[in-house]
Design a protein around this motif. Sequence first.
Motif, PDB file in Angstrom:
ATOM      1  N   GLN A   1       0.828  -1.199   0.000  1.00 38.92           N
ATOM      2  CA  GLN A   1       0.000   0.000   0.000  1.00 38.92           C
ATOM      3  C   GLN A   1       0.868   1.257   0.000  1.00 38.92           C
ATOM      4  O   GLN A   1       0.719   2.149  -0.833  1.00 38.92           O
ATOM      5  CB  GLN A   1      -0.911  -0.022   1.232  1.00 38.92           C
ATOM      6  CG  GLN A   1      -1.933   1.091   1.283  1.00 38.92           C
ATOM      7  CD  GLN A   1      -2.910   0.872   2.420  1.00 38.92           C
ATOM      8  OE1 GLN A   1      -2.627   0.161   3.375  1.00 38.92           O
ATOM      9  NE2 GLN A   1      -4.079   1.474   2.312  1.00 38.92           N
ATOM     10  N   VAL A   2       1.765   1.350   0.982  1.00 44.67           N
ATOM     11  CA  VAL A   2       2.789   2.397   0.990  1.00 44.67           C
ATOM     12  C   VAL A   2       4.101   1.671   1.237  1.00 44.67           C
ATOM     13  O   VAL A   2       4.594   1.593   2.359  1.00 44.67           O
ATOM     14  CB  VAL A   2       2.534   3.456   2.083  1.00 44.67           C
ATOM     15  CG1 VAL A   2       3.612   4.550   2.006  1.00 44.67           C
ATOM     16  CG2 VAL A   2       1.159   4.087   1.917  1.00 44.67           C
ATOM     17  N   GLY A   3       4.649   1.096   0.175  1.00 44.49           N
ATOM     18  CA  GLY A   3       5.825   0.257   0.295  1.00 44.49           C
ATOM     19  C   GLY A   3       7.021   0.816  -0.446  1.00 44.49           C
ATOM     20  O   GLY A   3       6.983   1.934  -0.985  1.00 44.49           O
ATOM     21  N   ALA A   4       8.081   0.019  -0.496  1.00 42.13           N
ATOM     22  CA  ALA A   4       9.327   0.463  -1.117  1.00 42.13           C
ATOM     23  C   ALA A   4       9.150   0.759  -2.601  1.00 42.13           C
ATOM     24  O   ALA A   4       9.667   1.760  -3.117  1.00 42.13           O
ATOM     25  CB  ALA A   4      10.401  -0.608  -0.913  1.00 42.13           C
ATOM     26  N   THR A   5       8.399  -0.089  -3.302  1.00 46.05           N
ATOM     27  CA  THR A   5       8.231   0.110  -4.742  1.00 46.05           C
ATOM     28  C   THR A   5       7.452   1.382  -5.043  1.00 46.05           C
ATOM     29  O   THR A   5       7.840   2.180  -5.891  1.00 46.05           O
ATOM     30  CB  THR A   5       7.534  -1.112  -5.368  1.00 46.05           C
ATOM     31  OG1 THR A   5       8.395  -2.252  -5.245  1.00 46.05           O
ATOM     32  CG2 THR A   5       7.241  -0.872  -6.842  1.00 46.05           C
ATOM     33  N   ILE A   6       6.325   1.589  -4.348  1.00 50.17           N
ATOM     34  CA  ILE A   6       5.509   2.759  -4.637  1.00 50.17           C
ATOM     35  C   ILE A   6       6.239   4.033  -4.244  1.00 50.17           C
ATOM     36  O   ILE A   6       6.137   5.072  -4.918  1.00 50.17           O
ATOM     37  CB  ILE A   6       4.127   2.653  -3.945  1.00 50.17           C
ATOM     38  CG1 ILE A   6       3.134   3.644  -4.568  1.00 50.17           C
ATOM     39  CG2 ILE A   6       4.218   2.824  -2.458  1.00 50.17           C
ATOM     40  CD1 ILE A   6       2.739   3.333  -5.968  1.00 50.17           C
ATOM     41  N   LEU A   7       7.024   4.011  -3.155  1.00 49.33           N
ATOM     42  CA  LEU A   7       7.814   5.179  -2.772  1.00 49.33           C
ATOM     43  C   LEU A   7       8.881   5.468  -3.813  1.00 49.33           C
ATOM     44  O   LEU A   7       9.082   6.625  -4.221  1.00 49.33           O
ATOM     45  CB  LEU A   7       8.461   4.947  -1.399  1.00 49.33           C
ATOM     46  CG  LEU A   7       9.414   6.051  -0.916  1.00 49.33           C
ATOM     47  CD1 LEU A   7       8.663   7.365  -0.734  1.00 49.33           C
ATOM     48  CD2 LEU A   7      10.091   5.641   0.392  1.00 49.33           C
ATOM     49  N   HIS A   8       9.557   4.437  -4.269  1.00 52.89           N
ATOM     50  CA  HIS A   8      10.625   4.595  -5.265  1.00 52.89           C
ATOM     51  C   HIS A   8      10.052   5.147  -6.566  1.00 52.89           C
ATOM     52  O   HIS A   8      10.607   6.076  -7.170  1.00 52.89           O
ATOM     53  CB  HIS A   8      11.303   3.249  -5.497  1.00 52.89           C
ATOM     54  CG  HIS A   8      12.711   3.351  -5.967  1.00 52.89           C
ATOM     55  ND1 HIS A   8      13.632   2.340  -5.814  1.00 52.89           N
ATOM     56  CD2 HIS A   8      13.390   4.351  -6.620  1.00 52.89           C
ATOM     57  CE1 HIS A   8      14.787   2.704  -6.325  1.00 52.89           C
ATOM     58  NE2 HIS A   8      14.661   3.914  -6.824  1.00 52.89           N
ATOM     59  N   ARG A   9       8.936   4.595  -7.003  1.00 51.05           N
ATOM     60  CA  ARG A   9       8.287   5.080  -8.224  1.00 51.05           C
ATOM     61  C   ARG A   9       7.871   6.544  -8.084  1.00 51.05           C
ATOM     62  O   ARG A   9       8.037   7.355  -8.996  1.00 51.05           O
ATOM     63  CB  ARG A   9       7.059   4.224  -8.542  1.00 51.05           C
ATOM     64  CG  ARG A   9       7.367   2.872  -9.166  1.00 51.05           C
ATOM     65  CD  ARG A   9       6.128   1.988  -9.196  1.00 51.05           C
ATOM     66  NE  ARG A   9       5.036   2.567  -9.973  1.00 51.05           N
ATOM     67  CZ  ARG A   9       4.797   2.323 -11.256  1.00 51.05           C
ATOM     68  NH1 ARG A   9       5.608   1.514 -11.935  1.00 51.05           N
ATOM     69  NH2 ARG A   9       3.762   2.853 -11.875  1.00 51.05           N
ATOM     70  N   THR A  10       7.307   6.892  -6.945  1.00 48.50           N
ATOM     71  CA  THR A  10       6.824   8.253  -6.730  1.00 48.50           C
ATOM     72  C   THR A  10       7.971   9.263  -6.775  1.00 48.50           C
ATOM     73  O   THR A  10       7.857  10.332  -7.400  1.00 48.50           O
ATOM     74  CB  THR A  10       6.082   8.351  -5.384  1.00 48.50           C
ATOM     75  OG1 THR A  10       4.964   7.462  -5.407  1.00 48.50           O
ATOM     76  CG2 THR A  10       5.594   9.765  -5.123  1.00 48.50           C
ATOM     77  N   LEU A  11       9.088   8.931  -6.139  1.00 46.97           N
ATOM     78  CA  LEU A  11      10.232   9.839  -6.152  1.00 46.97           C
ATOM     79  C   LEU A  11      10.851   9.931  -7.548  1.00 46.97           C
ATOM     80  O   LEU A  11      11.257  11.015  -7.990  1.00 46.97           O
ATOM     81  CB  LEU A  11      11.277   9.373  -5.135  1.00 46.97           C
ATOM     82  CG  LEU A  11      10.869   9.519  -3.666  1.00 46.97           C
ATOM     83  CD1 LEU A  11      11.927   8.903  -2.758  1.00 46.97           C
ATOM     84  CD2 LEU A  11      10.657  10.991  -3.301  1.00 46.97           C
ATOM     85  N   ALA A  12      10.893   8.798  -8.253  1.00 48.31           N
ATOM     86  CA  ALA A  12      11.425   8.827  -9.619  1.00 48.31           C
ATOM     87  C   ALA A  12      10.524   9.650 -10.535  1.00 48.31           C
ATOM     88  O   ALA A  12      11.008  10.428 -11.379  1.00 48.31           O
ATOM     89  CB  ALA A  12      11.572   7.405 -10.150  1.00 48.31           C
ATOM     90  N   GLU A  13       9.213   9.501 -10.364  1.00 43.60           N
ATOM     91  CA  GLU A  13       8.271  10.299 -11.160  1.00 43.60           C
ATOM     92  C   GLU A  13       8.392  11.783 -10.848  1.00 43.60           C
ATOM     93  O   GLU A  13       8.224  12.634 -11.728  1.00 43.60           O
ATOM     94  CB  GLU A  13       6.835   9.835 -10.916  1.00 43.60           C
ATOM     95  CG  GLU A  13       6.482   8.541 -11.632  1.00 43.60           C
ATOM     96  CD  GLU A  13       5.007   8.211 -11.527  1.00 43.60           C
ATOM     97  OE1 GLU A  13       4.342   8.171 -12.582  1.00 43.60           O
ATOM     98  OE2 GLU A  13       4.523   8.014 -10.400  1.00 43.60           O
ATOM     99  N   LEU A  14       8.689  12.114  -9.594  1.00 40.82           N
ATOM    100  CA  LEU A  14       8.877  13.508  -9.217  1.00 40.82           C
ATOM    101  C   LEU A  14      10.003  14.141 -10.028  1.00 40.82           C
ATOM    102  O   LEU A  14       9.882  15.275 -10.509  1.00 40.82           O
ATOM    103  CB  LEU A  14       9.172  13.605  -7.717  1.00 40.82           C
ATOM    104  CG  LEU A  14       9.449  15.008  -7.169  1.00 40.82           C
ATOM    105  CD1 LEU A  14       8.207  15.884  -7.302  1.00 40.82           C
ATOM    106  CD2 LEU A  14       9.894  14.929  -5.707  1.00 40.82           C
ATOM    107  N   PHE A  15      11.099  13.413 -10.192  1.00 43.02           N
ATOM    108  CA  PHE A  15      12.200  13.902 -11.029  1.00 43.02           C
ATOM    109  C   PHE A  15      11.698  14.187 -12.438  1.00 43.02           C
ATOM    110  O   PHE A  15      11.968  15.246 -13.008  1.00 43.02           O
ATOM    111  CB  PHE A  15      13.329  12.868 -11.079  1.00 43.02           C
ATOM    112  CG  PHE A  15      14.332  12.976  -9.974  1.00 43.02           C
ATOM    113  CD1 PHE A  15      15.618  13.412 -10.230  1.00 43.02           C
ATOM    114  CD2 PHE A  15      14.006  12.636  -8.667  1.00 43.02           C
ATOM    115  CE1 PHE A  15      16.570  13.503  -9.220  1.00 43.02           C
ATOM    116  CE2 PHE A  15      14.927  12.729  -7.650  1.00 43.02           C
ATOM    117  CZ  PHE A  15      16.220  13.164  -7.912  1.00 43.02           C
TER     118      PHE A  15
END
Length: 368
Positions: A198-212
């Motif tokens: 739900q709020v895991g490593a993959t979704i956090l990583h994707r979100t930060l990468a998308e922010l870039f």
Amino acid sequence: MRPIRIAIVGVGNCASSLLQGLEYYGKRYATNGHHLVPGLLHPKVGRYSPGDIKVVAAFDVDVRKVAKPLEAAIGAAPNCTTKFLKRLPRYGVRVHMGPVLDGVAPHMSRYPSAETFVIAKHKPANIAKVLKDTGVEILLNYLPVGSKRATEAYATACLEAGVSLLNCIPVFIASEPAWAKRFAEKGIPIVGDDVKGQVGATILHRTLAELFMERGATVERTYQLNVGGNTDFLNMLSRDRLAMKKISKTEAVQAVLKQRLGSSDIHIGPSDYVPWQHDRKVCFLRIEGRGFGDCPIEIEARLSVEDSPNSAGVTIDAIRCLKLARERGLRGPLLSVSAWTMKHPPKPMSDEQARQQLEAFIRGSSNQ
């Protein structure tokens, strides 16, 4: 209204969190109606609430679980996830012996948390017959990472029994064209592969990468390291079982980048097993990139979550979406549902696109 009848493969921590969640949210939904219930994205999917899901069959190979009542097996060692529900109901379900095949890594019995692990000597059940006899509609696959042959055995049984597969592990079924075609030809909808937290490593990583990407910066290199103390991390100490897991987690991040990183510039995967962490997963994440004027940008993050409950809410949504698909006569992989709930879906999407298409699917304005 008839309940959604499910079977569970692997009576471990994830199954424990799921069963607790079905009771916990089933009762809370009865109290809160259509209002937002913390921890669950959709109190209702179509006309179905979590309390409409019923477990009617289960499979395992551990002597501590096989032939035991499901409510007893779910509390047996080495399960170590949080118990947020005081008591589970009596399900009237005894755990069937499943095929072992490659479902157990040889090193498992050499570690303290699994020192009493013994494969049960029962004869493996006829999976397809059990699914038919119990009226299962959806089978959840919670086998250990690397269980390719065992997963394919259960997928084959689903095809024979007309049962949908919700593949929560990184063995590629929904995202493998040959398997997807077989389910489509049988008229069976499926969701996979490798469930997101739900709020895991993959979704956090994707979100930060998308922010870039969204802010006009570039990602040059990144890593994600994860440690935990449950049997999932113990199983993954065998590096030869990790190939699909690393692909799944890496592609989940690569999919949101405008330009793919070279293999030497991205490293994502389990790092080590720390027994005293139990079901607590800790992620260490770093992204290096460039912004305006080619100036460097660096982000480091640490995420700590209870691993198994983190995926249960996502799974409850996926179960109910599969039920809607079966009612609508859909077949093969559900693209939007898989993109939102899984790390390695048949059709990768941005999280925003997947969320929008998922909501359209639930409303009935899209069947993708």
